[in-house]
Design an enzyme around this catalytic site. Structure first.
Site, mmCIF file in Angstrom:
data_model
loop_
_atom_site.group_PDB
_atom_site.id
_atom_site.type_symbol
_atom_site.label_atom_id
_atom_site.label_comp_id
_atom_site.label_asym_id
_atom_site.label_seq_id
_atom_site.Cartn_x
_atom_site.Cartn_y
_atom_site.Cartn_z
ATOM 1 N N ARG A 242 -31.187 -41.922 21.471
ATOM 2 C CA ARG A 242 -30.073 -41.700 20.397
ATOM 3 C C ARG A 242 -29.546 -40.360 20.431
ATOM 4 O O ARG A 242 -28.621 -39.886 20.607
ATOM 5 C CB ARG A 242 -30.464 -42.090 19.141
ATOM 6 C CG ARG A 242 -29.180 -41.876 18.043
ATOM 7 C CD ARG A 242 -29.280 -42.428 16.613
ATOM 8 N NE ARG A 242 -30.526 -42.805 16.308
ATOM 9 C CZ ARG A 242 -31.491 -42.210 16.033
ATOM 10 N NH1 ARG A 242 -31.782 -40.812 15.682
ATOM 11 N NH2 ARG A 242 -32.686 -42.869 15.475
ATOM 12 N N TYR B 270 -1.842 -41.601 14.721
ATOM 13 C CA TYR B 270 -2.574 -42.924 15.044
ATOM 14 C C TYR B 270 -3.082 -43.993 13.901
ATOM 15 O O TYR B 270 -3.699 -43.431 12.945
ATOM 16 C CB TYR B 270 -3.787 -42.853 16.193
ATOM 17 C CG TYR B 270 -4.703 -43.895 16.508
ATOM 18 C CD1 TYR B 270 -4.008 -44.857 17.296
ATOM 19 C CD2 TYR B 270 -5.793 -44.268 15.883
ATOM 20 C CE1 TYR B 270 -4.790 -45.769 17.908
ATOM 21 C CE2 TYR B 270 -6.562 -45.379 16.287
ATOM 22 C CZ TYR B 270 -5.922 -46.053 17.273
ATOM 23 O OH TYR B 270 -6.750 -47.221 17.896
ATOM 24 N N ASP C 67 -6.237 -33.694 18.237
ATOM 25 C CA ASP C 67 -6.350 -35.139 18.838
ATOM 26 C C ASP C 67 -5.660 -35.258 20.078
ATOM 27 O O ASP C 67 -4.442 -35.189 20.338
ATOM 28 C CB ASP C 67 -5.989 -36.412 17.997
ATOM 29 C CG ASP C 67 -6.060 -37.625 18.803
ATOM 30 O OD1 ASP C 67 -6.522 -37.756 19.976
ATOM 31 O OD2 ASP C 67 -6.503 -38.509 17.736
ATOM 32 N N LYS D 17 -8.700 -44.150 26.379
ATOM 33 C CA LYS D 17 -7.296 -44.199 27.045
ATOM 34 C C LYS D 17 -7.392 -43.291 28.364
ATOM 35 O O LYS D 17 -8.043 -43.994 29.179
ATOM 36 C CB LYS D 17 -6.466 -43.276 26.006
ATOM 37 C CG LYS D 17 -6.736 -43.833 24.458
ATOM 38 C CD LYS D 17 -6.414 -45.324 24.393
ATOM 39 C CE LYS D 17 -6.754 -45.776 23.000
ATOM 40 N NZ LYS D 17 -6.488 -45.106 21.728
HETATM 41 C C1 LIG Z 1 -6.968 -45.119 20.246
HETATM 42 C C2 LIG Z 1 -6.901 -43.839 19.826
HETATM 43 C C3 LIG Z 1 -7.787 -43.384 18.813
HETATM 44 C C4 LIG Z 1 -9.110 -44.073 18.311
HETATM 45 O O1 LIG Z 1 -9.832 -44.358 19.540
HETATM 46 P P1 LIG Z 1 -10.828 -45.668 19.557
HETATM 47 O O2 LIG Z 1 -11.538 -45.202 20.912
HETATM 48 O O3 LIG Z 1 -9.991 -46.753 19.796
HETATM 49 O O4 LIG Z 1 -11.759 -45.702 18.679
HETATM 50 C C5 LIG Z 1 -7.590 -42.095 18.200
HETATM 51 N N1 LIG Z 1 -6.387 -41.334 18.458
HETATM 52 C C6 LIG Z 1 -5.590 -41.621 19.124
HETATM 53 C C7 LIG Z 1 -4.577 -40.805 19.482
HETATM 54 C C8 LIG Z 1 -5.772 -43.058 19.873
HETATM 55 O O5 LIG Z 1 -4.762 -43.359 20.771
#
Ligand SMILES: *Cc1c(COP(=O)(O)O)cnc(C)c1O
Length: 381
Positions: free
Chosen positions: A46, A98, A170, A195
Protein backbone atom coordinates in the site's frame (compact mmCIF):
# COMPACT_ATOMS: atom_id res chain seq x y z
CA UNK A 1 14.39 15.96 -23.24
CA UNK A 2 11.44 16.52 -25.58
CA UNK A 3 7.97 15.28 -24.59
CA UNK A 4 7.91 12.60 -27.31
CA UNK A 5 11.11 11.09 -25.87
CA UNK A 6 9.99 11.43 -22.26
CA UNK A 7 6.89 9.30 -22.81
CA UNK A 8 9.20 6.45 -23.83
CA UNK A 9 12.13 6.97 -21.47
CA UNK A 10 11.48 9.31 -18.52
CA UNK A 11 11.68 7.50 -15.20
CA UNK A 12 12.01 4.14 -16.93
CA UNK A 13 15.09 1.92 -16.54
CA UNK A 14 15.46 -1.71 -17.59
CA UNK A 15 14.68 -3.98 -14.63
CA UNK A 16 18.00 -4.29 -12.69
CA UNK A 17 17.49 -7.96 -11.79
CA UNK A 18 16.75 -9.29 -15.31
CA UNK A 19 17.26 -6.50 -17.84
CA UNK A 20 13.57 -6.67 -18.85
CA UNK A 21 13.00 -3.56 -20.96
CA UNK A 22 9.37 -3.26 -19.83
CA UNK A 23 8.64 -2.36 -16.21
CA UNK A 24 7.64 -5.62 -14.47
CA UNK A 25 4.27 -5.92 -12.74
CA UNK A 26 5.33 -6.40 -9.11
CA UNK A 27 2.30 -8.36 -7.98
CA UNK A 28 3.21 -8.59 -4.33
CA UNK A 29 1.73 -7.33 -1.07
CA UNK A 30 4.89 -7.36 1.04
CA UNK A 31 8.70 -7.45 0.81
CA UNK A 32 11.14 -9.61 2.76
CA UNK A 33 13.39 -7.69 5.15
CA UNK A 34 17.03 -8.71 5.87
CA UNK A 35 16.66 -7.78 9.54
CA UNK A 36 13.95 -5.80 11.35
CA UNK A 37 13.79 -2.42 9.60
CA UNK A 38 16.56 -3.37 7.12
CA UNK A 39 15.01 -3.44 3.64
CA UNK A 40 15.41 -2.22 0.07
CA UNK A 41 13.03 0.73 0.43
CA UNK A 42 9.89 -1.36 0.11
CA UNK A 43 7.97 -2.62 3.15
CA UNK A 44 4.30 -3.04 2.28
CA UNK A 45 2.62 -2.53 -1.10
CA UNK A 46 0.00 0.00 0.00
CA UNK A 47 2.91 2.28 0.88
CA UNK A 48 5.28 1.49 -2.02
CA UNK A 49 5.23 -0.68 -5.13
CA UNK A 50 8.02 -0.58 -7.75
CA UNK A 51 5.62 -0.63 -10.74
CA UNK A 52 3.75 2.29 -9.23
CA UNK A 53 7.00 4.15 -8.42
CA UNK A 54 8.07 4.03 -12.09
CA UNK A 55 4.71 5.42 -13.21
CA UNK A 56 4.88 8.13 -10.54
CA UNK A 57 8.33 9.26 -11.78
CA UNK A 58 7.17 9.22 -15.36
CA UNK A 59 4.07 11.32 -14.61
CA UNK A 60 6.18 13.84 -12.66
CA UNK A 61 8.46 14.20 -15.71
CA UNK A 62 5.58 14.61 -18.18
CA UNK A 63 3.86 17.31 -16.10
CA UNK A 64 7.14 19.10 -15.19
CA UNK A 65 6.65 18.37 -11.47
CA UNK A 66 8.84 16.91 -8.75
CA UNK A 67 6.46 14.16 -7.66
CA UNK A 68 3.68 12.02 -9.07
CA UNK A 69 1.32 10.21 -6.71
CA UNK A 70 -0.98 7.52 -8.08
CA UNK A 71 -4.45 6.52 -6.96
CA UNK A 72 -7.06 3.88 -7.73
CA UNK A 73 -9.15 6.38 -9.75
CA UNK A 74 -9.32 10.02 -10.71
CA UNK A 75 -11.86 10.61 -7.95
CA UNK A 76 -9.59 8.96 -5.37
CA UNK A 77 -6.87 11.40 -6.48
CA UNK A 78 -9.27 14.33 -6.01
CA UNK A 79 -10.33 12.95 -2.63
CA UNK A 80 -6.72 13.05 -1.41
CA UNK A 81 -6.30 16.68 -2.53
CA UNK A 82 -9.54 17.79 -0.86
CA UNK A 83 -8.40 16.12 2.38
CA UNK A 84 -5.71 18.82 2.63
CA UNK A 85 -8.56 21.16 3.68
CA UNK A 86 -10.10 21.70 7.12
CA UNK A 87 -13.66 22.77 8.07
CA UNK A 88 -14.42 26.37 7.12
CA UNK A 89 -11.97 26.43 4.21
CA UNK A 90 -13.31 27.67 0.90
CA UNK A 91 -12.68 26.34 -2.60
CA UNK A 92 -13.47 28.34 -5.74
CA UNK A 93 -14.35 25.97 -8.60
CA UNK A 94 -15.10 26.07 -12.29
CA UNK A 95 -18.89 25.92 -12.68
CA UNK A 96 -19.18 23.25 -15.33
CA UNK A 97 -17.15 20.53 -13.69
CA UNK A 98 -17.01 16.82 -14.38
CA UNK A 99 -20.17 15.42 -12.75
CA UNK A 100 -18.28 13.11 -10.38
CA UNK A 101 -16.10 15.99 -9.17
CA UNK A 102 -19.20 18.07 -8.42
CA UNK A 103 -20.73 15.13 -6.56
CA UNK A 104 -17.59 14.52 -4.48
CA UNK A 105 -17.48 18.18 -3.49
CA UNK A 106 -21.17 18.78 -2.76
CA UNK A 107 -22.25 15.38 -1.45
CA UNK A 108 -19.15 14.34 0.49
CA UNK A 109 -16.88 17.24 1.43
CA UNK A 110 -19.57 19.86 2.11
CA UNK A 111 -20.74 17.56 4.90
CA UNK A 112 -17.34 18.06 6.56
CA UNK A 113 -17.66 21.84 6.50
CA UNK A 114 -15.72 22.63 3.32
CA UNK A 115 -17.36 25.43 1.31
CA UNK A 116 -17.40 25.25 -2.49
CA UNK A 117 -18.13 28.29 -4.65
CA UNK A 118 -18.85 27.51 -8.29
CA UNK A 119 -18.30 30.28 -10.82
CA UNK A 120 -17.72 31.04 -14.46
CA UNK A 121 -13.94 31.39 -14.57
CA UNK A 122 -13.98 32.45 -18.21
CA UNK A 123 -15.24 35.88 -17.11
CA UNK A 124 -12.24 37.98 -16.09
CA UNK A 125 -12.36 39.14 -12.49
CA UNK A 126 -14.80 36.48 -11.25
CA UNK A 127 -12.21 34.65 -9.18
CA UNK A 128 -10.70 37.88 -7.81
CA UNK A 129 -14.15 38.86 -6.48
CA UNK A 130 -14.65 35.56 -4.65
CA UNK A 131 -11.21 35.23 -3.06
CA UNK A 132 -11.13 35.98 0.66
CA UNK A 133 -9.16 35.06 3.77
CA UNK A 134 -10.85 31.62 3.93
CA UNK A 135 -10.03 30.68 0.34
CA UNK A 136 -7.55 27.80 0.38
CA UNK A 137 -7.92 26.30 -3.07
CA UNK A 138 -8.86 27.20 -6.64
CA UNK A 139 -10.14 24.24 -8.64
CA UNK A 140 -9.84 24.64 -12.39
CA UNK A 141 -11.03 22.28 -15.08
CA UNK A 142 -10.08 23.30 -18.62
CA UNK A 143 -11.33 22.63 -21.21
CA UNK A 144 -14.52 22.04 -19.24
CA UNK A 145 -16.83 19.11 -19.54
CA UNK A 146 -19.02 19.02 -21.58
CA UNK A 147 -19.26 22.70 -22.65
CA UNK A 148 -15.56 22.93 -23.56
CA UNK A 149 -15.09 26.34 -22.01
CA UNK A 150 -11.48 27.39 -21.65
CA UNK A 151 -10.08 28.90 -18.45
CA UNK A 152 -6.92 31.00 -18.56
CA UNK A 153 -4.74 29.12 -16.04
CA UNK A 154 -1.98 31.70 -15.90
CA UNK A 155 -4.37 34.59 -15.38
CA UNK A 156 -5.91 32.87 -12.36
CA UNK A 157 -2.52 31.86 -10.93
CA UNK A 158 -1.42 35.49 -11.21
CA UNK A 159 -4.50 36.64 -9.24
CA UNK A 160 -3.69 34.38 -6.28
CA UNK A 161 0.11 34.70 -6.44
CA UNK A 162 1.72 35.23 -3.05
CA UNK A 163 -1.33 34.04 -1.13
CA UNK A 164 -1.67 30.79 0.77
CA UNK A 165 -3.97 29.32 -1.88
CA UNK A 166 -3.33 26.16 -3.88
CA UNK A 167 -4.21 26.22 -7.55
CA UNK A 168 -5.40 22.77 -8.66
CA UNK A 169 -5.95 21.97 -12.34
CA UNK A 170 -7.82 18.89 -13.54
CA UNK A 171 -5.81 18.25 -16.71
CA UNK A 172 -7.72 15.13 -17.76
CA UNK A 173 -9.27 16.64 -20.91
CA UNK A 174 -6.05 18.12 -22.26
CA UNK A 175 -3.44 15.56 -21.13
CA UNK A 176 0.14 16.72 -20.51
CA UNK A 177 0.81 16.50 -24.25
CA UNK A 178 -1.46 19.51 -24.87
CA UNK A 179 -1.18 21.49 -21.65
CA UNK A 180 1.18 21.65 -18.67
CA UNK A 181 -0.50 23.61 -15.86
CA UNK A 182 2.48 23.53 -13.44
CA UNK A 183 4.44 25.53 -16.03
CA UNK A 184 1.62 28.09 -16.10
CA UNK A 185 1.78 28.60 -12.33
CA UNK A 186 -0.53 25.89 -10.93
CA UNK A 187 0.51 23.98 -7.79
CA UNK A 188 -1.30 20.70 -8.35
CA UNK A 189 -2.31 18.76 -11.46
CA UNK A 190 -4.82 15.97 -11.24
CA UNK A 191 -5.60 13.34 -13.86
CA UNK A 192 -8.16 10.70 -14.42
CA UNK A 193 -5.59 8.42 -16.10
CA UNK A 194 -8.61 6.35 -17.08
CA UNK A 195 -8.87 8.73 -20.05
CA UNK A 196 -6.02 9.89 -22.34
CA UNK A 197 -3.09 8.67 -20.24
CA UNK A 198 -4.32 5.07 -20.22
CA UNK A 199 -5.89 5.70 -23.60
CA UNK A 200 -7.31 2.23 -24.31
CA UNK A 201 -10.47 2.13 -22.17
CA UNK A 202 -9.10 -0.76 -20.14
CA UNK A 203 -8.22 0.72 -16.75
CA UNK A 204 -9.50 3.03 -13.98
CA UNK A 205 -6.67 5.07 -12.51
CA UNK A 206 -5.88 8.51 -11.11
CA UNK A 207 -2.84 10.66 -10.43
CA UNK A 208 -1.74 13.87 -8.75
CA UNK A 209 1.41 15.72 -9.79
CA UNK A 210 2.97 18.53 -7.73
CA UNK A 211 6.15 20.61 -7.81
CA UNK A 212 6.72 20.96 -4.08
CA UNK A 213 8.27 18.23 -1.90
CA UNK A 214 6.35 19.21 1.27
CA UNK A 215 3.03 19.11 -0.53
CA UNK A 216 4.00 15.76 -2.07
CA UNK A 217 4.74 14.38 1.40
CA UNK A 218 1.31 15.49 2.66
CA UNK A 219 -0.42 13.82 -0.28
CA UNK A 220 1.65 10.64 0.10
CA UNK A 221 0.50 10.57 3.72
CA UNK A 222 -3.16 10.47 2.54
CA UNK A 223 -2.31 7.97 -0.20
CA UNK A 224 -0.98 5.60 2.45
CA UNK A 225 -3.29 6.50 5.34
CA UNK A 226 -6.53 6.27 3.35
CA UNK A 227 -5.29 3.52 1.04
CA UNK A 228 -6.96 4.25 -2.31
CA UNK A 229 -3.92 2.93 -4.22
CA UNK A 230 -3.91 1.41 -7.71
CA UNK A 231 -2.80 -2.18 -8.27
CA UNK A 232 0.47 -2.87 -10.11
CA UNK A 233 -1.31 -4.29 -13.17
CA UNK A 234 -3.26 -1.04 -13.53
CA UNK A 235 -0.04 0.99 -13.19
CA UNK A 236 1.50 -1.16 -15.92
CA UNK A 237 -1.45 -0.49 -18.25
CA UNK A 238 -1.11 3.26 -17.74
CA UNK A 239 2.67 3.08 -18.32
CA UNK A 240 2.01 1.19 -21.53
CA UNK A 241 -0.68 3.63 -22.64
CA UNK A 242 1.54 6.66 -22.06
CA UNK A 243 4.14 5.40 -24.54
CA UNK A 244 1.84 6.39 -27.43
CA UNK A 245 0.15 9.39 -25.74
CA UNK A 246 1.62 11.98 -28.11
CA UNK A 247 0.68 10.08 -31.26
CA UNK A 248 -2.83 9.20 -30.09
CA UNK A 249 -3.70 12.67 -28.84
CA UNK A 250 -2.30 14.36 -31.91
CA UNK A 251 -4.36 12.20 -34.28
CA UNK A 252 -7.50 12.49 -32.15
CA UNK A 253 -7.14 16.30 -32.11
CA UNK A 254 -6.77 16.40 -35.90
CA UNK A 255 -9.86 14.25 -36.30
CA UNK A 256 -11.81 16.39 -33.81
CA UNK A 257 -10.93 19.62 -35.63
CA UNK A 258 -12.20 18.18 -38.92
CA UNK A 259 -15.38 16.85 -37.31
CA UNK A 260 -16.14 20.19 -35.61
CA UNK A 261 -15.99 21.94 -38.99
CA UNK A 262 -18.14 19.24 -40.55
CA UNK A 263 -20.82 19.43 -37.80
CA UNK A 264 -20.96 23.21 -38.06
CA UNK A 265 -22.18 22.90 -41.63
CA UNK A 266 -24.74 20.16 -40.96
CA UNK A 267 -28.33 21.50 -41.26
CA UNK A 268 -29.54 19.51 -38.21
CA UNK A 269 -26.90 21.05 -35.91
CA UNK A 270 -27.53 24.37 -34.16
CA UNK A 271 -24.31 24.83 -32.21
CA UNK A 272 -20.85 23.28 -32.05
CA UNK A 273 -18.67 23.63 -28.97
CA UNK A 274 -14.99 23.17 -29.84
CA UNK A 275 -12.13 25.48 -28.76
CA UNK A 276 -10.50 25.13 -32.17
CA UNK A 277 -13.29 27.09 -33.90
CA UNK A 278 -12.11 30.69 -34.23
CA UNK A 279 -15.39 32.13 -32.89
CA UNK A 280 -15.33 29.88 -29.79
CA UNK A 281 -15.05 32.29 -26.81
CA UNK A 282 -12.04 30.39 -25.46
CA UNK A 283 -10.20 30.10 -28.76
CA UNK A 284 -7.47 32.62 -28.06
CA UNK A 285 -6.70 31.36 -24.57
CA UNK A 286 -6.68 27.77 -25.85
CA UNK A 287 -4.30 28.74 -28.65
CA UNK A 288 -2.00 30.30 -26.04
CA UNK A 289 -2.00 27.58 -23.36
CA UNK A 290 -2.61 24.38 -25.36
CA UNK A 291 -0.61 22.73 -28.12
CA UNK A 292 -3.74 21.67 -30.04
CA UNK A 293 -7.44 22.15 -29.26
CA UNK A 294 -8.30 18.78 -27.77
CA UNK A 295 -10.36 15.89 -29.05
CA UNK A 296 -13.70 16.53 -27.37
CA UNK A 297 -16.53 18.09 -29.37
CA UNK A 298 -20.04 18.87 -28.09
CA UNK A 299 -22.98 19.97 -30.21
CA UNK A 300 -26.65 20.79 -29.95
CA UNK A 301 -29.50 20.10 -32.35
CA UNK A 302 -31.70 22.62 -34.16
CA UNK A 303 -34.78 20.62 -33.23
CA UNK A 304 -33.52 20.27 -29.70
CA UNK A 305 -35.75 17.62 -28.19
CA UNK A 306 -34.59 14.68 -26.08
CA UNK A 307 -36.24 12.39 -28.68
CA UNK A 308 -34.05 13.75 -31.47
CA UNK A 309 -30.94 13.50 -29.33
CA UNK A 310 -31.86 9.90 -28.54
CA UNK A 311 -32.26 9.15 -32.23
CA UNK A 312 -28.75 10.37 -32.98
CA UNK A 313 -27.30 8.66 -29.91
CA UNK A 314 -28.75 5.29 -30.80
CA UNK A 315 -28.07 5.47 -34.56
CA UNK A 316 -24.28 5.70 -34.72
CA UNK A 317 -22.40 2.50 -35.51
CA UNK A 318 -18.75 3.45 -35.05
CA UNK A 319 -19.33 5.92 -32.21
CA UNK A 320 -20.21 3.76 -29.22
CA UNK A 321 -22.78 5.09 -26.77
CA UNK A 322 -20.80 5.10 -23.54
CA UNK A 323 -19.53 7.24 -20.68
CA UNK A 324 -15.84 8.12 -20.48
CA UNK A 325 -13.48 9.57 -23.08
CA UNK A 326 -9.89 9.61 -24.21
CA UNK A 327 -9.65 6.10 -25.64
CA UNK A 328 -8.56 5.15 -29.17
CA UNK A 329 -12.19 4.49 -30.11
CA UNK A 330 -14.75 7.25 -30.64
CA UNK A 331 -17.56 7.55 -28.12
CA UNK A 332 -20.84 9.43 -28.15
CA UNK A 333 -22.63 10.45 -24.98
CA UNK A 334 -25.60 12.33 -23.59
CA UNK A 335 -24.30 14.41 -20.66
CA UNK A 336 -27.77 15.25 -19.28
CA UNK A 337 -28.64 11.61 -18.64
CA UNK A 338 -25.16 10.09 -18.36
CA UNK A 339 -22.01 11.86 -17.11
CA UNK A 340 -23.83 14.90 -15.72
CA UNK A 341 -27.02 13.31 -14.37
CA UNK A 342 -25.76 13.94 -10.82
CA UNK A 343 -25.90 17.72 -11.44
CA UNK A 344 -29.38 19.26 -10.88
CA UNK A 345 -31.17 20.20 -14.14
CA UNK A 346 -31.36 23.94 -13.25
CA UNK A 347 -27.58 23.96 -12.68
CA UNK A 348 -27.06 22.17 -16.00
CA UNK A 349 -29.22 24.59 -17.96
CA UNK A 350 -27.40 27.57 -16.42
CA UNK A 351 -24.21 26.53 -18.22
CA UNK A 352 -25.94 25.64 -21.50
CA UNK A 353 -26.03 21.91 -20.89
CA UNK A 354 -29.41 21.29 -22.52
CA UNK A 355 -31.29 17.99 -22.67
CA UNK A 356 -30.32 17.62 -26.33
CA UNK A 357 -26.60 18.33 -25.98
CA UNK A 358 -24.44 15.54 -27.43
CA UNK A 359 -20.80 15.01 -26.51
CA UNK A 360 -18.24 13.26 -28.66
CA UNK A 361 -14.90 11.83 -27.61
CA UNK A 362 -13.07 11.57 -30.89
CA UNK A 363 -10.80 8.57 -31.36
CA UNK A 364 -8.07 7.78 -33.84
CA UNK A 365 -10.11 6.02 -36.55
CA UNK A 366 -10.17 7.31 -40.16
CA UNK A 367 -11.94 10.66 -39.98
CA UNK A 368 -13.94 9.95 -43.18
CA UNK A 369 -15.55 6.92 -41.53
CA UNK A 370 -16.40 8.93 -38.43
CA UNK A 371 -18.01 11.68 -40.49
CA UNK A 372 -20.05 9.20 -42.49
CA UNK A 373 -21.26 7.59 -39.27
CA UNK A 374 -22.34 10.96 -37.83
CA UNK A 375 -23.94 11.95 -41.11
CA UNK A 376 -26.17 8.88 -41.15
CA UNK A 377 -27.12 9.36 -37.52
CA UNK A 378 -27.99 13.06 -38.01
CA UNK A 379 -30.01 12.28 -41.11
CA UNK A 380 -32.13 9.89 -39.02
CA UNK A 381 -33.81 12.91 -37.35
C1 LIG B 1 -13.34 10.84 -15.57
C2 LIG B 1 -12.98 12.13 -14.96
C3 LIG B 1 -12.72 12.24 -13.59
C4 LIG B 1 -12.88 11.06 -12.64
O1 LIG B 1 -11.96 10.06 -12.89
P1 LIG B 1 -12.21 8.50 -12.59
O2 LIG B 1 -10.95 7.87 -13.04
O3 LIG B 1 -13.41 8.09 -13.35
O4 LIG B 1 -12.43 8.39 -11.12
C5 LIG B 1 -12.34 13.47 -13.09
N1 LIG B 1 -12.23 14.55 -13.89
C6 LIG B 1 -12.49 14.49 -15.21
C7 LIG B 1 -12.35 15.71 -16.05
C8 LIG B 1 -12.87 13.28 -15.80
O5 LIG B 1 -13.14 13.23 -17.10
Amino acid sequence: MKFETKVIHAGIEPDPSTGAIMTPIFQTSTYVQDAPGVHKGYEYARTQNPTRSVLESQLAALEMGTDGICFASGLAAMDAILKLLTPGDEVICTNDLYGGSYRLMTKVFEKYGIIFKFCDMTIAGTVAKLVNIKTKMIWIETPTNPMLNVVDIKEICDIIAGRDILCVVDNTFASPYLQQPLELGADVVIHSATKYLGGHSDVIHGAVIVKDKDLAAKLRFYQNACGAVPGPQDCFLVLRGIKTLHIRVQRACENAAAIAVYLEKHPAVSKVYFPGLTYHPGHEVAAKQMKMFGAMVSFDLKQNSVENANKVLSSTKLFSLAESLGGVESLIGHPASMTHASIPREERLKVGLTDSLIRLSIGIEAVEDLMEDLNEALNSI
